[in-house]
Design an enzyme around this catalytic site. Sequence first.
Site, PDB file in Angstrom:
ATOM      1  N   LYS A 180      51.553  36.807  44.520  1.00 39.72           N
ATOM      2  CA  LYS A 180      51.246  38.133  44.600  1.00 39.72           C
ATOM      3  C   LYS A 180      52.684  39.234  43.551  1.00 39.72           C
ATOM      4  O   LYS A 180      53.058  38.763  44.357  1.00 39.72           O
ATOM      5  CB  LYS A 180      50.437  38.747  45.455  1.00 39.72           C
ATOM      6  CG  LYS A 180      48.762  38.269  45.698  1.00 39.72           C
ATOM      7  CD  LYS A 180      48.662  38.563  46.988  1.00 39.72           C
ATOM      8  CE  LYS A 180      47.625  39.719  47.455  1.00 39.72           C
ATOM      9  NZ  LYS A 180      47.838  39.942  48.652  1.00 39.72           N
TER      10      LYS A 180
HETATM   11  C1  E4P Z   1      45.658  43.374  49.967  1.00 35.38           C
HETATM   12  O1  E4P Z   1      46.337  42.508  50.244  1.00 35.38           O
HETATM   13  C2  E4P Z   1      45.295  44.329  51.041  1.00 35.38           C
HETATM   14  O2  E4P Z   1      46.059  43.493  52.060  1.00 35.38           O
HETATM   15  C3  E4P Z   1      44.438  44.715  51.808  1.00 35.38           C
HETATM   16  O3  E4P Z   1      43.544  44.641  51.335  1.00 35.38           O
HETATM   17  C4  E4P Z   1      44.215  46.489  52.297  1.00 35.38           C
HETATM   18  O4  E4P Z   1      43.406  46.288  52.705  1.00 35.38           O
HETATM   19  P1  E4P Z   1      43.579  47.947  53.957  1.00 35.38           P
HETATM   20  O5  E4P Z   1      43.000  49.196  53.119  1.00 35.38           O
HETATM   21  O6  E4P Z   1      41.535  48.091  54.604  1.00 35.38           O
HETATM   22  O7  E4P Z   1      44.467  47.923  54.991  1.00 35.38           O
END
Ligand code: E4P
Length: 225
Positions: free
Chosen positions: A88
């Site tokens: 990522k």
């Molecule tokens: C994705 O990479 C993030 O970790 C995640 O979806 C963030 O979720 P949140 O906004 O509920 O913390």
Amino acid sequence: CRFFLDTADTAEWDGLLPRGLFHGVTTNPTLLARANQPCTVSNLHTLASKALSLTDEFMCQTWGSTADEMYKNGMEISDMDRDRIVIKVPVTAEGTKAATMLARSGVRICLTACYNSKQALIAASMGVEYIAPYLGRMNDNGKDGFKECVRMQNIVDGLGSDTRILVASIRDSETLGDLAVEGLDTFTFSPMVARELFDEPLTDAAADEFEIAASLGSVEFDLKP
Ligand code: E4P
């Protein structure tokens, strides 16, 4: 559809991954910190080998303040298993430069931290495998996260692109169904949302009833007329 479990907490992996609905695991530096896991290449290799013994894909985030740093960390992590580790990379100017360098070296890419639908155009034109919009965080910032995600799906479908919209930052299980109705099919969500998916008292009651009937059925009846 394709589900990912969004946590670096390996106790949660042990509890949820054997249920068989997850294609893989997603993490990022924030999730590592939350799970008291160091954000190092060697720890990510340890986590990758565990995740890949339980699922098909391990998606983890590279880090660094320059494209070169992100490229170096991404290469070192994915060297362990080029086929099943996806790197990522934030969809920033430096991030997309790093993603291009990684992709040219044969690394699978997910652009992440996406906050608007036009970023799907970046992903589609680069030909990356995934882009991850943060639905809940868009809502937190006054946008309509649901609408942006649906629009992203329409953009990639309209372009005939193979990029998957990996919806992240999903805070409840109802949203998964609502997104699926609109044609989205790739999601990453927390253990809390995963547990919610299994939360149906009527199913539990029906399963209990089957168990009672099965125990009665184990008594031998004389079925002859
Ligand atoms: C994705 O990479 C993030 O970790 C995640 O979806 C963030 O979720 P949140 O906004 O509920 O913390």
